[in-house]
Write an enzyme that holds these catalytic residues in place. Structure first.
Site: not given
Length: 468
Positions: A13, A102, A104
């Protein structure tokens, strides 16, 4: 333009949200989606949106011989992890310093580290009785979830929130903020690129003509306009362009032989070296040895084997020059002879009627066998069409780019092509796109100057830097 690769392991998504956000964006676009799982639904999402995908199992992820060519092929300069479970190998982190980010699903440093992903994080948040959770976007480092934090967004929790409620609140933050954070990184990279570009040291090893815009005189202003600090080492001093038929030339081999030891003592190094006219076999040996030493330290070597055109060697060029250029090709990361030069280098008869595509590909492979890695051959007539052909050694991709010939001859157009090509490559463009841009630049400058009275002087490139 920043080319983004998204690494993902699952549903995707966030991946789809990022692709849609950067569609038609003027600063960045998503060019590739990579997954370690062939059944990841993220791949389907990407393909529906017209983005190329690649399945890279964990063993291949850890293999530079697989990943480096793949990312080079797409010109990737930013990697975004969007639910990617494997640890990013250290070689890839070194290859993309501060260019892998990234997301998280928690407020690091809480609930980070090995095993902390997806529902495991939300369960940990619930078990800890946290009054808030959120998202953290950070640079990737060799330490799991330990890289520098770029941004965090939090949302309040109540004791009644279930694990699913926590996941939903966290996911809403991802959908709302993650693309904008990536965009902020892109804008920062653009600023950083401008600074890095100024740090790219390039050395031109070519002749200097006293009269005429060729060789160093053509390349230096173009590369300087690209924002690259340019240094030069003259292989010869020439009174004027060779097209006038009469000229005086001074071979600078003895000078070069004395320069390299001084530069070594001073610790000078270059990110790229571009070689052009080589005056003798002795000079070729000295220059190629220096290029080989520099290449071992990470310097990219570009070789333009300047020898002739239209089936003939230039004035003053001898068979010894061909042997010299073959020696230079053995150290080249990229070489770009024209069709005439490729014929002399491969021992192929020159044919005015041109060659077939199969024959063009054979010549590319022959030049690679000499030692050059990537190869471009310019000014070819292939199956009756004027074109440039090439092969990229990173992935073996063969390409052919057509053009409409303007029947006017200027000395120095190969040097213009070389400078524009190198400039775009050092700015991170792909080989194919850099080649196309260099072709278009040469065509534009020829069109602007085709009515000049004295074409032997070459093209006054300083007058056209703004349109390159």
């Amino acid at each position: 333009m920043t080319n983004i690769a998204i690494f993902v392991s699952g549903n995707g998504s966030n991946c789809e949200n990022l692709i849609k956000y950067f569609q038609n964006h003027d600063r960045a676009n998503v060019v590739l989606v990579v997954s370690n799982r062939a059944d990841a639904f993220a791949l389907t999402r990407a393909e529906r949106l017209g983005v190329d995908t690649a399945v890279v199992p964990r063993a291949q992820l850890n293999d530079p011989g697989v990943m480096t060519p793949l990312l080079e092929k797409y010109g990737v300069n930013l990697i975004v992890l969007a639910g990617f479970l494997p640890m990013v190998p250290e070689y890839l982190i070194n290859l993309f310093p501060q260019r892998i980010i990234n997301i998280h699903p928690a407020l690091l440093p809480r609930h980070g580290g090995k095993g902390m992903w997806g529902h495991h994080v939300h369960e940990a948040v619930k078990a800890a009785g946290d009054t808030q959770t959120g998202i953290t976007v950070h640079y990737v480092s060799p330490v799991c979830d330990g890289g520098e934090i770029i941004a965090q967004y939090a949302v309040a929790l109540s004791p009644e929130d279930s694990v699913d409620d926590i996941a939903a609140k966290e996911h809403e933050l991802e959908m709302r903020y993650f693309p904008a954070i990536v965009e902020r990184v892109v804008l920062g990279l653009e600023k950083d690129n401008a600074i890095r570009k100024m740090d790219k040291q390039i050395l031109l090893i070519n002749d200097i003509a006293g009269y005429g815009k060729v060789a160093t005189a053509a390349m230096l202003p173009i590369l300087s306009y690209f924002g690259l600090p340019v240094y030069n080492l003259p292989t010869a001093l020439v009174s004027n362009t060779l097209d006038y038929g009469k000229f005086n030339i001074l071979d600078t081999t003895d000078y070069i032989k004395g320069v390299f030891p001084v530069w070594k003592q001073l610790g000078f190094r270059f990110d790229a070296i571009a070689t052009g006219f080589i005056a003798s076999e002795r000079q070729a040996r000295i220059v190629s040895e220096y290029c080989m030493e520099q290449a071992a330290n990470g310097t990219t070597i570009f070789v333009d084997p300047i020898m002739g055109d239209e089936g003939k060697l230039y004035n003053g060029v001898t068979p010894a020059t061909i042997r010299s250029m073959l020696e230079m090709l053995s150290v080249a990361h990229l070489t770009y002879p024209n069709y005439t030069e490729a014929c002399f280098l491969t021992g192929t008869p020159y044919r005015e009627e041109g060659v077939t595509l199969e024959e063009a590909h054979r010549m590319l492979r022959q030049l690679q066998e000499v030692g050059a890695k990537s190869v471009i051959i310019t000014s070819m007539l292939v199956d009756g069409v004027h074109c440039v052909v090439g092969v990229n050694h990173f992935d073996g991709e063969l390409f052919k780019l057509d053009y409409t010939e303007i029947p006017v001859h200027f000395p120095g157009t190969g040097d213009i092509f070389s400078a524009v090509l190198i400039g775009h490559l050092l700015m991170g463009e792909t080989l194919v796109r850099s080649t196309r841009l260099a072709m278009d630049a040469v065509a534009t400058l020829i069109a602007h100057n085709k009515d000049n009275d004295d074409k032997n002087r070459g093209i006054p490139v300083e007058n056209y830097l703004g349109i390159l």
